[in-house]
Design a protein around this motif. Structure first.
Motif, mmCIF file in Angstrom:
data_model
loop_
_atom_site.group_PDB
_atom_site.id
_atom_site.type_symbol
_atom_site.label_atom_id
_atom_site.label_comp_id
_atom_site.label_asym_id
_atom_site.label_seq_id
_atom_site.Cartn_x
_atom_site.Cartn_y
_atom_site.Cartn_z
ATOM 1 N N GLN A 10 -33.549 -62.694 58.504
ATOM 2 C CA GLN A 10 -33.740 -62.506 57.073
ATOM 3 C C GLN A 10 -33.834 -61.018 56.770
ATOM 4 N N ILE A 11 -33.191 -60.599 55.672
ATOM 5 C CA ILE A 11 -33.215 -59.195 55.282
ATOM 6 C C ILE A 11 -33.529 -59.091 53.802
ATOM 7 N N PHE A 12 -34.312 -58.076 53.450
ATOM 8 C CA PHE A 12 -34.608 -57.773 52.052
ATOM 9 C C PHE A 12 -34.334 -56.296 51.834
ATOM 10 N N VAL A 13 -33.497 -55.992 50.861
ATOM 11 C CA VAL A 13 -33.177 -54.608 50.540
ATOM 12 C C VAL A 13 -33.697 -54.323 49.150
ATOM 13 N N ILE A 26 -18.637 -46.684 56.215
ATOM 14 C CA ILE A 26 -18.762 -48.010 55.614
ATOM 15 C C ILE A 26 -20.230 -48.241 55.301
ATOM 16 N N PHE A 27 -20.498 -48.820 54.149
ATOM 17 C CA PHE A 27 -21.848 -49.187 53.753
ATOM 18 C C PHE A 27 -21.809 -50.671 53.428
ATOM 19 N N LEU A 28 -22.557 -51.454 54.167
ATOM 20 C CA LEU A 28 -22.483 -52.898 54.028
ATOM 21 C C LEU A 28 -23.883 -53.487 54.103
ATOM 22 N N ILE A 29 -24.212 -54.322 53.137
ATOM 23 C CA ILE A 29 -25.441 -55.119 53.189
ATOM 24 C C ILE A 29 -24.995 -56.563 53.052
ATOM 25 N N GLY A 30 -25.323 -57.380 54.023
ATOM 26 C CA GLY A 30 -24.944 -58.783 53.966
ATOM 27 C C GLY A 30 -24.093 -59.163 55.155
ATOM 28 N N ASP A 31 -23.464 -60.310 55.052
ATOM 29 C CA ASP A 31 -22.694 -60.857 56.161
ATOM 30 C C ASP A 31 -21.202 -60.643 55.952
#
Length: 60
Positions: A10-13, A26-31
């Motif tokens: 689990q991740i919270f940004v 590259i900047f990526l949050i998520g799958d």
């Protein structure tokens, strides 16, 4: 070839502030399933100007 195995948890940004972006980044949050990157130049190497950061406009 790079083979990377990631165990997702689990991740919270909260807030993200990006000040500059490198010329290859590259900047990526998520799958994601696949990330394919490629680069190609048709310019002679001596004509290419390489700098470490590209400034982003500041918030007003």
């Amino acid at each position: 070839m790079l083979n990377l195995q990631v165990e997702n948890k689990q991740i919270f940004v909260g807030d993200v502030r990006i000040v500059g972006v490198a010329s290859s980044s590259i900047f990526l949050i998520g799958d994601t399933e696949v990330i394919s990157l490629s680069s190609m130049f048709d310019t002679p190497p001596e004509a290419v100007i390489i700098s470490p950061f590209v400034p982003l406009p500041s918030e007003v």
